[in-house]
Motif scaffolding. Sequence first.
Motif, PDB file in Angstrom:
ATOM      1  N   HIS A  96       0.847  -1.198   0.000  1.00  0.00           N
ATOM      2  CA  HIS A  96       0.000   0.000   0.000  1.00  0.00           C
ATOM      3  C   HIS A  96       0.880   1.245   0.000  1.00  0.00           C
ATOM      4  N   ALA A  97       0.594   2.186  -0.874  1.00  0.00           N
ATOM      5  CA  ALA A  97       1.382   3.424  -0.983  1.00  0.00           C
ATOM      6  C   ALA A  97       2.869   3.101  -1.122  1.00  0.00           C
ATOM      7  N   ALA A  98       3.155   2.130  -1.963  1.00  0.00           N
ATOM      8  CA  ALA A  98       4.545   1.707  -2.173  1.00  0.00           C
ATOM      9  C   ALA A  98       4.758   1.374  -3.645  1.00  0.00           C
ATOM     10  N   VAL A  99       6.016   1.398  -4.047  1.00  0.00           N
ATOM     11  CA  VAL A  99       6.404   1.014  -5.409  1.00  0.00           C
ATOM     12  C   VAL A  99       7.572   0.046  -5.319  1.00  0.00           C
ATOM     13  N   PHE A 100       7.771  -0.724  -6.376  1.00  0.00           N
ATOM     14  CA  PHE A 100       8.899  -1.658  -6.417  1.00  0.00           C
ATOM     15  C   PHE A 100      10.049  -1.003  -7.179  1.00  0.00           C
ATOM     16  N   THR A 135       6.112   5.368  -0.565  1.00  0.00           N
ATOM     17  CA  THR A 135       6.185   6.667  -1.239  1.00  0.00           C
ATOM     18  C   THR A 135       5.961   7.814  -0.269  1.00  0.00           C
ATOM     19  N   GLY A 136       5.839   7.499   1.015  1.00  0.00           N
ATOM     20  CA  GLY A 136       5.540   8.523   2.014  1.00  0.00           C
ATOM     21  C   GLY A 136       6.609   9.583   2.169  1.00  0.00           C
ATOM     22  N   THR A 137       7.852   9.246   1.867  1.00  0.00           N
ATOM     23  CA  THR A 137       8.930  10.232   2.003  1.00  0.00           C
ATOM     24  C   THR A 137       8.664  11.427   1.103  1.00  0.00           C
ATOM     25  N   ALA A 138       8.335  11.146  -0.144  1.00  0.00           N
ATOM     26  CA  ALA A 138       8.050  12.227  -1.092  1.00  0.00           C
ATOM     27  C   ALA A 138       6.798  12.998  -0.679  1.00  0.00           C
TER      28      ALA A 138
END
Length: 281
Positions: free
Chosen positions: A181-185, A198-201
Amino acid sequence: MFSISLLPYSVQHYLGLAIGRLAKTILKSRVGIARRNLEICFPEKSDTQRQDILEGCFSHLGHSVVDTANAWFWPQWRFAKHFKVEGLEHLKKARQQPGGILLVSAHFWTLESHARAYGSLDPGVGIYRPNKNSVYEYFQYHGRVKANKYLVDRTDVRGMIKALRNENAVWYAPDHDYGTHAAVFVPFFAQDKAATITGTATLAKVKNVQVLPTYALRNQDGSGFTLVIEPALENYPQGDDKQDAQRINQVIEKAILRAPEQYMWIHRRFKSRPEGEASVY
């Protein structure tokens, strides 16, 4: 842990080594996970080189128990004797401008010392997972805010954004596998498909926020540890989730390569796989 904090520093060193050896004997599954992570991340290294990192990892696990006791219970005058700072000028430069600071870090065994040390310079807000045991949670919370302001649950994104808007420094570690969830590979070392949040961005988009990589490393001479603060990232985020996540992974890789044995290899960093791919563990 309070009793450990009362011991002489030289005695603590040997106690940490003993705890590390015991942990390596007891935590067989974690040894296996760490070994597999090292195989995935460093296929170019020999078995002997990876084994050395593994042995060091568990030694530093043992030291982390001692470090946590000191970070939570030592008075400031004693704690300050055992850490030095590399890159303080980057923090001073960041604080000359308005806005919050997103401290991008990673799960090194020194993370409790890191929080206490950074808070000694610039009290901030930590992101953490509350413990289900109320007694442990009490000491964890109050230990971590000994030199900081307060903690925010890792699921409370609004709380993180609020802290940044109030110009706080917020400690954030996006290096674990938190699911899809809310992530990319994107690549992480030699693994080309590591689930990365992707929370950092997202947090970096808060107005006037600066992103500073920071972490702490135990000194090889046994004198304590060094708080490292790197320059603020430029042109981040770019607006592309994969590109932004990969850049943060590269920042974390650079930090880990300074002392790979001090990183928490015992977590299943690659447990999430793209649909249809088998587990790597």
